[in-house]
Scaffold this motif. Structure first.
Motif, PDB file in Angstrom:
ATOM      1  N   VAL A   1       0.836  -1.207   0.000  1.00 46.09           N
ATOM      2  CA  VAL A   1       0.000   0.000   0.000  1.00 46.09           C
ATOM      3  C   VAL A   1       0.866   1.250   0.000  1.00 46.09           C
ATOM      4  CG1 VAL A   1      -1.657   1.324   1.369  1.00 46.09           C
ATOM      5  CG2 VAL A   1      -1.969  -1.150   1.089  1.00 46.09           C
ATOM      6  N   ARG A   2       1.895   1.274   0.825  1.00 45.41           N
ATOM      7  CA  ARG A   2       2.775   2.439   0.888  1.00 45.41           C
ATOM      8  C   ARG A   2       3.481   2.684  -0.441  1.00 45.41           C
ATOM      9  NH1 ARG A   2       6.244   1.938   6.466  1.00 45.41           N
ATOM     10  NH2 ARG A   2       4.526   1.700   7.944  1.00 45.41           N
ATOM     11  N   ALA A   3       3.902   1.585  -1.080  1.00 51.16           N
ATOM     12  CA  ALA A   3       4.608   1.742  -2.348  1.00 51.16           C
ATOM     13  C   ALA A   3       3.741   2.473  -3.368  1.00 51.16           C
ATOM     14  CB  ALA A   3       5.034   0.378  -2.892  1.00 51.16           C
ATOM     15  N   VAL A   4       2.450   2.179  -3.351  1.00 50.29           N
ATOM     16  CA  VAL A   4       1.529   2.832  -4.284  1.00 50.29           C
ATOM     17  C   VAL A   4       1.226   4.252  -3.846  1.00 50.29           C
ATOM     18  CG1 VAL A   4      -0.787   2.757  -5.281  1.00 50.29           C
ATOM     19  CG2 VAL A   4       0.523   0.629  -5.004  1.00 50.29           C
ATOM     20  N   THR A   5       0.870   4.425  -2.574  1.00 53.90           N
ATOM     21  CA  THR A   5       0.383   5.725  -2.116  1.00 53.90           C
ATOM     22  C   THR A   5       1.493   6.729  -1.847  1.00 53.90           C
ATOM     23  OG1 THR A   5       0.342   4.965   0.193  1.00 53.90           O
ATOM     24  CG2 THR A   5      -1.677   4.676  -1.111  1.00 53.90           C
ATOM     25  N   GLU A   6       2.687   6.249  -1.525  1.00 57.30           N
ATOM     26  CA  GLU A   6       3.771   7.161  -1.164  1.00 57.30           C
ATOM     27  C   GLU A   6       4.892   7.216  -2.180  1.00 57.30           C
ATOM     28  OE1 GLU A   6       5.166   6.299   2.765  1.00 57.30           O
ATOM     29  OE2 GLU A   6       3.136   6.153   3.607  1.00 57.30           O
ATOM     30  N   HIS A   7       5.008   6.169  -3.020  1.00 60.42           N
ATOM     31  CA  HIS A   7       6.144   6.118  -3.945  1.00 60.42           C
ATOM     32  C   HIS A   7       5.720   6.013  -5.408  1.00 60.42           C
ATOM     33  CE1 HIS A   7       9.037   5.760  -0.633  1.00 60.42           C
ATOM     34  NE2 HIS A   7       8.137   4.959  -0.062  1.00 60.42           N
ATOM     35  N   GLY A   8       4.427   6.057  -5.667  1.00 60.05           N
ATOM     36  CA  GLY A   8       3.953   6.119  -7.035  1.00 60.05           C
ATOM     37  C   GLY A   8       3.989   4.823  -7.805  1.00 60.05           C
ATOM     38  N   MET A   9       4.083   3.684  -7.123  1.00 55.91           N
ATOM     39  CA  MET A   9       4.068   2.409  -7.814  1.00 55.91           C
ATOM     40  C   MET A   9       2.635   2.040  -8.216  1.00 55.91           C
ATOM     41  SD  MET A   9       7.232   1.730  -7.840  1.00 55.91           S
ATOM     42  CE  MET A   9       8.549   2.678  -7.091  1.00 55.91           C
ATOM     43  N   THR A  10       2.501   1.023  -9.023  1.00 52.50           N
ATOM     44  CA  THR A  10       1.182   0.580  -9.468  1.00 52.50           C
ATOM     45  C   THR A  10       0.811  -0.721  -8.760  1.00 52.50           C
ATOM     46  OG1 THR A  10       2.141  -0.653 -11.323  1.00 52.50           O
ATOM     47  CG2 THR A  10       1.468   1.629 -11.721  1.00 52.50           C
ATOM     48  N   GLY A  11      -0.461  -0.880  -8.433  1.00 53.64           N
ATOM     49  CA  GLY A  11      -0.911  -2.097  -7.783  1.00 53.64           C
ATOM     50  C   GLY A  11      -2.347  -1.951  -7.329  1.00 53.64           C
ATOM     51  N   ASP A  12      -2.925  -3.063  -6.917  1.00 54.50           N
ATOM     52  CA  ASP A  12      -4.329  -3.086  -6.515  1.00 54.50           C
ATOM     53  C   ASP A  12      -4.437  -2.593  -5.071  1.00 54.50           C
ATOM     54  OD1 ASP A  12      -6.992  -3.509  -6.163  1.00 54.50           O
ATOM     55  OD2 ASP A  12      -6.975  -5.613  -6.808  1.00 54.50           O
ATOM     56  N   VAL A  13      -4.249  -1.300  -4.887  1.00 52.53           N
ATOM     57  CA  VAL A  13      -4.149  -0.746  -3.542  1.00 52.53           C
ATOM     58  C   VAL A  13      -5.441  -0.917  -2.749  1.00 52.53           C
ATOM     59  CG1 VAL A  13      -4.817   1.604  -4.221  1.00 52.53           C
ATOM     60  CG2 VAL A  13      -3.336   1.248  -2.239  1.00 52.53           C
ATOM     61  N   GLU A  14      -6.586  -0.901  -3.409  1.00 52.41           N
ATOM     62  CA  GLU A  14      -7.847  -1.068  -2.683  1.00 52.41           C
ATOM     63  C   GLU A  14      -7.956  -2.461  -2.083  1.00 52.41           C
ATOM     64  OE1 GLU A  14     -11.136  -0.032  -5.128  1.00 52.41           O
ATOM     65  OE2 GLU A  14     -10.529   2.075  -5.362  1.00 52.41           O
ATOM     66  N   ALA A  15      -7.625  -3.475  -2.876  1.00 48.28           N
ATOM     67  CA  ALA A  15      -7.695  -4.847  -2.366  1.00 48.28           C
ATOM     68  C   ALA A  15      -6.658  -5.060  -1.262  1.00 48.28           C
ATOM     69  CB  ALA A  15      -7.464  -5.843  -3.507  1.00 48.28           C
ATOM     70  N   TRP A  16      -5.444  -4.536  -1.464  1.00 44.02           N
ATOM     71  CA  TRP A  16      -4.397  -4.701  -0.452  1.00 44.02           C
ATOM     72  C   TRP A  16      -4.790  -4.000   0.847  1.00 44.02           C
ATOM     73  CZ3 TRP A  16       0.288  -3.180  -4.050  1.00 44.02           C
ATOM     74  CH2 TRP A  16       0.444  -4.162  -5.027  1.00 44.02           C
ATOM     75  N   THR A  17      -5.361  -2.812   0.729  1.00 43.10           N
ATOM     76  CA  THR A  17      -5.780  -2.081   1.928  1.00 43.10           C
ATOM     77  C   THR A  17      -6.867  -2.844   2.671  1.00 43.10           C
ATOM     78  OG1 THR A  17      -5.232   0.043   0.886  1.00 43.10           O
ATOM     79  CG2 THR A  17      -6.721   0.093   2.779  1.00 43.10           C
ATOM     80  N   ARG A  18      -7.816  -3.391   1.926  1.00 43.18           N
ATOM     81  CA  ARG A  18      -8.912  -4.138   2.547  1.00 43.18           C
ATOM     82  C   ARG A  18      -8.376  -5.365   3.296  1.00 43.18           C
ATOM     83  NH1 ARG A  18     -11.348  -4.876  -1.666  1.00 43.18           N
ATOM     84  NH2 ARG A  18     -10.825  -7.039  -2.143  1.00 43.18           N
ATOM     85  N   LEU A  19      -7.475  -6.108   2.672  1.00 38.76           N
ATOM     86  CA  LEU A  19      -6.907  -7.290   3.316  1.00 38.76           C
ATOM     87  C   LEU A  19      -6.033  -6.910   4.504  1.00 38.76           C
ATOM     88  CD1 LEU A  19      -5.998  -9.504   0.240  1.00 38.76           C
ATOM     89  CD2 LEU A  19      -7.774  -9.948   1.937  1.00 38.76           C
ATOM     90  N   ARG A  20      -5.302  -5.811   4.373  1.00 36.80           N
ATOM     91  CA  ARG A  20      -4.459  -5.351   5.481  1.00 36.80           C
ATOM     92  C   ARG A  20      -5.308  -5.057   6.713  1.00 36.80           C
ATOM     93  NH1 ARG A  20      -1.552   0.455   5.109  1.00 36.80           N
ATOM     94  NH2 ARG A  20      -3.772   1.009   5.147  1.00 36.80           N
ATOM     95  N   GLU A  21      -6.403  -4.355   6.516  1.00 41.55           N
ATOM     96  CA  GLU A  21      -7.250  -4.015   7.649  1.00 41.55           C
ATOM     97  C   GLU A  21      -7.977  -5.241   8.193  1.00 41.55           C
ATOM     98  OE1 GLU A  21      -6.741  -1.136   9.012  1.00 41.55           O
ATOM     99  OE2 GLU A  21      -5.327  -0.947   7.340  1.00 41.55           O
ATOM    100  N   GLN A  22      -8.312  -6.168   7.306  1.00 41.28           N
ATOM    101  CA  GLN A  22      -8.920  -7.421   7.755  1.00 41.28           C
ATOM    102  C   GLN A  22      -7.946  -8.196   8.645  1.00 41.28           C
ATOM    103  OE1 GLN A  22     -10.577  -9.828   4.560  1.00 41.28           O
ATOM    104  NE2 GLN A  22     -10.374 -11.708   5.774  1.00 41.28           N
ATOM    105  N   LEU A  23      -6.675  -8.225   8.251  1.00 37.92           N
ATOM    106  CA  LEU A  23      -5.667  -8.923   9.044  1.00 37.92           C
ATOM    107  C   LEU A  23      -5.468  -8.248  10.396  1.00 37.92           C
ATOM    108  CD1 LEU A  23      -2.609 -10.139   6.918  1.00 37.92           C
ATOM    109  CD2 LEU A  23      -3.871 -11.399   8.660  1.00 37.92           C
ATOM    110  N   ARG A  24      -5.397  -6.928  10.392  1.00 31.89           N
ATOM    111  CA  ARG A  24      -5.219  -6.237  11.673  1.00 31.89           C
ATOM    112  C   ARG A  24      -6.369  -6.586  12.631  1.00 31.89           C
ATOM    113  NH1 ARG A  24      -2.803  -2.371  14.470  1.00 31.89           N
ATOM    114  NH2 ARG A  24      -1.355  -1.690  12.842  1.00 31.89           N
ATOM    115  N   ALA A  25      -7.595  -6.542  12.131  1.00 35.62           N
ATOM    116  CA  ALA A  25      -8.745  -6.856  12.986  1.00 35.62           C
ATOM    117  C   ALA A  25      -8.666  -8.299  13.488  1.00 35.62           C
ATOM    118  CB  ALA A  25     -10.039  -6.619  12.210  1.00 35.62           C
TER     119      ALA A  25
END
Length: 596
Positions: free
Chosen positions: A415-439
């Motif tokens: 997620v950081r690579a996309v949002t902070e460093h301009g890389m490409t990727g499925d940031v929405e899916a990664w963010t959703r899974l990241r938050e699911q894991l944290r919970a």
């Protein structure tokens, strides 16, 4: 019987290694790569398994040793009743050959030396054909068996019962050079090495590398030696970083917890890179990233947790009958069965390290980000699968909390690579899974008493939980972390040092026990420092650094009762965590621990 593990010093040419005892015997040497079959294997048996001793005839000689500053040129100083002499042992830094050099220098008086050479190739399974090939003035001994050949120069040996012996005397100012050169048996023997040039080049190579190390905090000498060890375990041709120079040194003396560590674990290598990044060694990181791209090329679902030095995948574990084991600790293993395990934390370790490199200024290559994106895909595929964990348990797979956090870290770095460093990727899916894991971790990875647990459904804790603040999952002073440390202090501390986990719980599926794992205690230093317990951090760090042997090396574990090293040596994990702990005490952090 081999010497105590802590009595061994490392020689390295960043392709392979040799171990030399305080008594002047090379008892482990695997040319031309760390993971090659041994030529000298006495470390895992007795002298008949191959060794090369060199010491004064005087049995009462006293010995002191050290490395030439910032090198792996070992200087052993012998004092006898008749004089003083030094032996300089090293693996020569050359472009295309593997040479052991043993230079004997007379310091005062006269000293009579004896040397015994026992060659036993292929993990002591093959006695070579040995013959004299030199002249009276330039003696040379050739040994050939299968794919291997060595030529030993500098003295005329006498053969007796599979051993070759010689004696000689050095006086003040005199020098005697003994060399052993390995070469493929189908090639002609190599010409004699120019020892003067080899010493100068080897010393310049190591000191040139070390000259850029900056560390103004505590234990500067230990940090420099530890970074040198990490470099010594990095293959300069492929970039692969091995976990240790040895196989099958026991975690449990006389037991069966004996493993081959001469391979590249993605986790250990990534953690090594973080220590190197924190000290600005980006070229090594770039080299390893190229190694990683080659090693894991193909389907991300086929990513292994470890590889050979050049990226080999076939590391099947086998047991050797030809080596009886260190002081009888059997079996001796080559290869490592962990290669077939699923360890959910590994990709997180890699992505954390590569993000650190990105922040430090290492540009992404054409393929480096697509590789990382593919690795995140592997995390997604294994999202709901229990694993074998960081400690490679051979019991039932579990949902280890550390592994789940490292999967969270992999998604977080994506997620950081996309949002902070301009890389490409499925940031929405990664963010959703990241938050699911944290919970999920907050719900299932925390005990009712408020501490993180080793795996879901247990009351046990695990030292790997100390890394949660390091990757930014929580703060070091998070109440859950503080309670976790309290629980570790109650259940995992033995004689003031930290165990990985309670082996008595049966989680690892192995017989016997083990000793405190040094990396875990260094992690505890870092946690103490980050949570304000600076006096305890300093005291523990002082003790841990004091456990290094006389030339600054650490093995995997420490037997407090026996006051001896245990496990494979020197251990990259121990040295990289020493560097991290020293940096933490100096107020530095290599894992962006403040970002959570």
């Amino acid at each position: 019987m081999p010497a105590p593990i802590e009595d061994y010093a490392l020689l390295s040419d960043c392709r392979t290694a040799a171990l030399v005892s305080r008594e002047g015997s090379i008892d482990w040497f695997c040319p031309p790569r760390f993971d090659a079959p041994s030529v000298f294997g006495a470390l895992l048996g007795d002298t008949s398994r191959g060794c090369w001793s060199l010491r004064p005839q005087d049995g009462d000689a006293t010995v002191r040793r050290s490395y030439l500053p910032d090198t792996f040129i070992l200087v052993t100083r012998w004092e006898t009743a008749t004089g003083v002499a030094e032996v300089q042992d090293f693996l020569a830094m050359t472009d295309d050959r593997t040479d052991v050099v043993r230079r004997v220098i007379g310091v005062s008086g006269t000293v009579e030396f004896t040397t015994e050479l026992r060659l036993h190739f292929d993990y002591a399974r093959t006695l070579p054909w040995v013959r004299q090939i030199g002249t009276e003035d330039e003696p040379a001994l050739s040994a050939i068996a299968g794919p291997d050949a060595v030529v030993v120069r500098g003295i005329r040996f006498t053969a007796s019962d599979h051993a070759h012996t010689a004696t000689f005397t050095v006086s003040a100012g005199a020098t005697r050079d003994l060399t052993l050169a390995w070469h493929p048996s189908h090639d002609d023997a190599l010409v004699a090495l120019d020892v003067d040039a080899a010493i100068a080049r080897t010393r310049s190579w190591w000191q040139g590398w070390a000259s850029s190390i900056a560390h103004d905090g505590p234990h500067r000498d230990a940090v420099i030696r530890s970074l040198l060890v990490l470099r010594a375990l990095t293959n300069r041709d492929t970039g692969g970083i091995v976990a240790a120079a040895t196989t099958s040194l026991p975690e449990d003396f006389g037991g069966s917890r004996n493993w081959d560590y001469r391979f590249v674990w993605l986790r250990d290598a990534a953690l090594t890179l973080e220590a190197l990044i924190a000290h600005s060694f980006l070229e090594e990181v770039h080299h390893w990233r190229r190694w990683l791209l080659r090693a894991v090329a193909g389907d991300p679902d086929e990513v292994q947790i470890m590889y050979g030095i050049a990226g080999e995948r076939d590391l099947a574990e086998r047991e050797l009958d030809s080596l009886p084991g260190y002081d009888g600790a059997a079996p001796v293993r080559i290869g490592n069965g962990a290669v077939d395990q699923y360890q959910g934390d590994v990709i997180g370790e890699v992505l954390v390290a590569l993000e650190a490199a990105r922040i430090a200024g290492l540009d992404e290559s054409e393929f480096s980000w697509p590789l990382q994106r593919a690795l995140i895909g592997r995390v997604v595929v294994g999202f709901d699968v229990p694993d074998n964990g960081i400690w490679e348990i051979r019991g039932e797979p579990q949902f280890f909390t550390h592994s789940r956090v490292m999967m969270w870290a992999a998604l977080d770095r994506g997620v950081r690579a996309v949002t902070e460093h301009g890389m490409t990727g499925d940031v929405e899916a990664w963010t959703r899974l990241r938050e699911q894991l944290r919970a999920e971790i907050d719900e299932r990875g925390v005990h009712a008493d408020g501490y993180f647990v080793q795996h879901y459904g247990t009351d046990e804790v695990d030292a790997s939980l100390l890394t949660l603040p390091q990757v930014g999952f929580c703060a070091a002073d998070d109440p859950r972390m503080l309670r976790t440390v309290e629980q570790m202090e109650r259940t995992l501390v033995r004689d003031g040092l930290l165990m990985r986990y309670r082996a008595a719980s049966g989680v690892d599926g192995l017989e016997g026990g083990e000793h405190p794992f040094l990396a875990c205690s260094f992690w505890l230093v870092e946690q103490y420092a980050a949570s304000g317990r600076l006096d305890e951090a300093t005291a523990l760090m002082d003790r841990l650094v004091g456990l290094a042997n006389d030339v600054g090396l650490l093995s995997e574990e420490y037997d407090v009762g026996g006051q001896r090293h245990a496990g494979n040596t020197p251990q990259a994990f121990s040295h990289l965590t020493l560097v991290r702990a020293a940096d933490a005490l100096a107020g530095h952090s290599g894992r962006a621990a403040d970002r959570h």
